[in-house]
Design an enzyme around this catalytic site. Structure first.
Site, mmCIF file in Angstrom:
data_model
loop_
_atom_site.group_PDB
_atom_site.id
_atom_site.type_symbol
_atom_site.label_atom_id
_atom_site.label_comp_id
_atom_site.label_asym_id
_atom_site.label_seq_id
_atom_site.Cartn_x
_atom_site.Cartn_y
_atom_site.Cartn_z
ATOM 1 N N CYS A 2 62.897 -19.026 18.919
ATOM 2 C CA CYS A 2 62.152 -17.552 19.482
ATOM 3 C C CYS A 2 61.622 -17.789 20.940
ATOM 4 C CB CYS A 2 61.074 -17.148 18.434
ATOM 5 S SG CYS A 2 61.605 -17.214 16.673
ATOM 6 N N ARG A 27 66.882 -19.697 23.415
ATOM 7 C CA ARG A 27 65.773 -20.309 22.395
ATOM 8 C C ARG A 27 66.111 -19.395 21.001
ATOM 9 N NH1 ARG A 27 61.384 -22.787 23.392
ATOM 10 N NH2 ARG A 27 61.631 -24.066 25.330
ATOM 11 N N TRP A 74 64.854 -16.155 16.334
ATOM 12 C CA TRP A 74 65.724 -17.243 15.489
ATOM 13 C C TRP A 74 64.977 -17.132 14.208
ATOM 14 C CZ3 TRP A 74 65.303 -21.617 12.538
ATOM 15 C CH2 TRP A 74 66.322 -22.438 12.568
ATOM 16 N N ASN A 100 56.004 -16.241 17.568
ATOM 17 C CA ASN A 100 56.547 -17.381 17.321
ATOM 18 C C ASN A 100 55.766 -18.340 16.257
ATOM 19 O OD1 ASN A 100 58.532 -16.506 19.204
ATOM 20 N ND2 ASN A 100 57.879 -18.048 20.920
ATOM 21 N N GLY A 101 56.457 -18.985 15.370
ATOM 22 C CA GLY A 101 56.058 -19.951 14.513
ATOM 23 C C GLY A 101 56.064 -19.617 13.180
ATOM 24 N N GLU A 481 75.806 -39.527 18.917
ATOM 25 C CA GLU A 481 75.349 -38.568 19.821
ATOM 26 C C GLU A 481 77.143 -37.811 20.143
ATOM 27 O OE1 GLU A 481 73.043 -37.022 20.875
ATOM 28 O OE2 GLU A 481 73.747 -35.751 22.695
ATOM 29 N N LYS A 485 77.250 -33.731 19.229
ATOM 30 C CA LYS A 485 77.854 -32.812 20.411
ATOM 31 C C LYS A 485 78.968 -31.870 19.788
ATOM 32 C CE LYS A 485 74.898 -32.949 22.131
ATOM 33 N NZ LYS A 485 73.899 -33.220 22.304
ATOM 34 N N GLU A 488 77.944 -29.614 16.955
ATOM 35 C CA GLU A 488 77.115 -28.555 17.375
ATOM 36 C C GLU A 488 77.696 -27.384 18.007
ATOM 37 O OE1 GLU A 488 72.758 -30.072 18.713
ATOM 38 O OE2 GLU A 488 74.225 -30.978 19.856
ATOM 39 N N HIS A 504 83.417 -48.505 4.418
ATOM 40 C CA HIS A 504 83.025 -48.363 3.396
ATOM 41 C C HIS A 504 82.611 -46.902 2.857
ATOM 42 C CE1 HIS A 504 81.363 -52.571 3.458
ATOM 43 N NE2 HIS A 504 80.935 -52.534 4.605
ATOM 44 N N LYS A 603 67.321 -24.129 20.537
ATOM 45 C CA LYS A 603 67.081 -25.030 21.578
ATOM 46 C C LYS A 603 66.053 -26.046 21.351
ATOM 47 C CE LYS A 603 67.749 -27.524 25.476
ATOM 48 N NZ LYS A 603 68.755 -28.711 25.306
#
Ligand code: G6P
Length: 608
Positions: A2, A27, A74, A100-101, A481, A485, A488, A504, A603
């Site tokens: 947000c 955001r 968001w 926000n929150g 990573e 990427k 995402e 395994h 983000k």
């Protein structure tokens, strides 16, 4: 997660607010809304989708108002709909709030307010704030806000305006960042400096439980009990070009290309002249603690957690101090053991990730000394830690973290060298870590120059449904990573595994449709990783290897090779991740994905 922008001053608020909130779109981008006071009316407009939708709706409206608030959302409580978008308005239609929150006791508050006759339009937790303020309002907005926030449990960054007490913009924070910008006969409030950088660099970072009353000419900060507080004015060091695409198609690509510079900036001024001795300004006064540290716990989330894993390998290898890396979200709830000589390192690009923040609160309660590794100066984690090291990577706007990751590894290397210095580990100072680190920015540049080959490979695999990433040793976190990427931003299902673990489970998935990216640089475990490559090939899997440039044999064993320059094992991740960032980027772009705003992601995750 947000975004908030507020403005009060002599200028027209609407263009400033829209401009600002566009910069925060990274955001949160499922819906947005604006309220502006114009004359004796408050106008609001909301829309679902990107900010461009809101812009279309307000085109030509709100021409004169010089006071307003705007929000990009968001979704947490309630789907992304017009009703759930902020601002939220009270029953009288005069009080407008962006938040926000998360309000944790909103169910209780909502039921109570409903009983008192308030009617709610949204499913959000945030709307209770507007009604609470309404219920306490007796003519002075800040008094009502203070009383309302006393009832609220949870986290908030809020900005509020009211028609009944115009000429004021009120903001408050607890656990969710808020910054005041000071201009010429004007004030701004924002959850992220990027929104106001175009207008002012003079900022005040609000602390938890502070309320600020902004008028055109004045700023008054108090705590929640109305005790006045004097705040320090800081100057933002970034320039506008840092938050613009500057000709790149996406922020993510720009940030990938910024890495030679962001890595240089991470090291800038930190090596003593012509020496391997590292000086870290943020750790002054803590040398004694570091000398006596016997155990390190790294807490982080997402990409920062992957960087933490590399830190673990590096610190254990070079300094022999035991290190554990924990997901901050797990650490905070599992009664972790912390002794007097335990150091907790919190790694966070944004410095606002709620779980990481909560983890350092937990660590603090138990008496640990806390070191932060953050990118955003003035962020909550950076300010709450006992000491810290900034990445100086500049703002990272692409939701998928790239330059922050490589800078985190560089800073962990600097920390390793710093600890070696104060603990008298001459062998570490004299080994190759420092010299090789200094070479890294140029080496990253050479990898970027080979983007064409990566684009060719992306073209071949862009239609895959799954992808496996394998690595060992220092390259295991790189495999994680690389997979992160890809999933995402391209929405291809991707998993990162320690190469030997493939046997395994994941090996069952391998067939001719499964691309397997193997990070196979010439290091201590190279011969072992060759066996994994054979196992994949034997089952028809397609292997894309990331290999060291002196390696003449690997091309015969795999389907495609991307070469990177040679360095020591500990620093390989900074190089080996670059082709993986570009591969993910190009595959996502070829699939038509919005790489800077991938679906459902944020983000900075400021909620639990
Ligand atoms: C979100 C972002 C990731 C990031 C993670 C941790 O999930 O999308 O890119 O790695 O949060 O964020 P931090 O700011 O604490 O590094």
């Amino acid at each position: 997660m947000c975004g908030i922008v507020g403005y009060i001053g002599d200028n027209k608020a609407a263009p400033i607010l829209i401009n600002g909130i566009r910069r925060l779109e990274y955001r949160g981008y499922d819906s947005s809304g604006i309220s502006i006071i114009e004359g004796n009316k408050i106008f609001s407009e909301k829309s679902v989708g990107f900010i461009s939708e809101l812009e279309k709706k307000i085109d030509g409206k709100f021409r004169e108002g010089t006071l307003g608030i705007v929000h990009t959302r968001w979704a947490t409580h309630g789907a992304p709909t017009i009703d759930n978008a902020h601002p939220h308005i009270d029953c009288t239609g005069k009080i407008s709030v962006v938040h926000n929150g998360i309000i944790e006791n909103y169910n209780y508050l909502k039921a109570k307010l409903k009983k008192e006759g308030h009617s709610f339009k949204s499913e959000t937790d945030s709307e209770v704030i507007a009604h609470l303020i309404e219920s306490y309002f007796e003519g002075t907005l800040e008094d009502a806000v203070r009383l309302a926030l006393k009832d609220v449990e949870g986290a908030y960054g809020v900005a509020i305006i009211s028609l009944d007490d115009p000429g004021k913009l009120i903001a408050a924070r607890r656990g969710s960042p808020l910054i005041v910008g000071i201009g010429e006969r004007e004030h701004y409030v924002t959850s992220d400096v990027a929104a106001i950088l175009e207008y002012t660099k003079e900022v005040v970072y609000l602390d938890d439980n502070e309320i600020v009353v902004l008028t055109r000419d004045n700023m008054k900060t108090t705590d929640i009990n109305n005790v006045q507080i004097t705040k320090r004015v800081d100057e933002v060091q970034w320039n506008l070009d840092k938050i613009e695409k500057c000709g790149y198609e996406h922020f993510m690509l720009k940030e990938i290309y910024e890495q030679p510079q962001s890595l240089r900036d991470a090291m800038l001024g930190r090596f003593e002249k012509d020496s391997n001795h590292v000086h870290l300004g943020g750790l002054i006064d803590k040398e004694n603690d570091f000398r006596n540290t016997r155990r390190i716990i790294i807490v982080a989330c997402g990409t920062s957690w992957n960087a933490g894993l590399i830190g673990e390998y590096m610190i254990e290898e070079h300094l022999g101090i035991p290190v554990e890396v924990e997901y901050a979200s797990e650490f905070r709830y599992r009664n972790p053991i912390i002794e007097a000589d335990t150091m907790v390192i919190a790694i966070s690009q944004s410095g606002e990730t709620a779980d990481t923040l909560a983890a350092i609160h937990e660590a603090r309660k138990k008496g640990a000394i806390i070191l932060s590794i953050c990118n955003v100066v003035g962020s909550s984690i950076a300010r709450e830690a006992d000491c810290g090291i900034f990445l100086h990577a500049g703002p990272e706007i692409g939701v998928a973290s790239t330059k922050a990751f490589t800078s985190q590894i560089a800073v962990l290397s600097l920390l390793t060298l710093f600890l070696a210095k104060i603990r008298g580990k001459e062998n570490v100072l004299n080994n190759e870590l420092a010299n090789k680190l200094k070479e890294i920015p140029v080496q990253v540049q050479t990898i970027l120059e080979n983007e064409d080959k990566i684009i060719e490979i992306a073209e071949l695999f862009k239609d895959s449904n799954n992808c496996l990433y394998l690595g060992r040793g220092y390259n295991y976190p790189v495999a994680l990573e690389g997979a992160l990427k890809l999933k995402e931003i391209s929405y291809i299902h991707a998993e990162g595994y320690p190469a030997a673990e493939m046997k395994h489970g994941p090996i069952a998935l391998i067939d001719k449709n499964m691309p397997v990216v193997v990070v196979a640089t010439t290091d201590k475990v190279y011969s072992k990783i060759l066996s994994s490559i054979e196992e994949v090939r034997a089952r028809g899997g397609k292997v894309i290897a990331i290999a060291s440039e002196q390696n003449n044999e690997i091309a015969k064993l795999v389907d495609h090779v991307l070469y990177i320059p040679e360095t020591i094992d500990a620093l390989v991740p900074i190089l080996s991740v670059i082709p993986l960032q570009l591969l993910a980027y190009h595959m996502a772009v070829m699939r038509g994905c919005d790489v800077d705003k991938p679906r459902n992601l944020a983000k900075s995750v400021t909620v639990e």
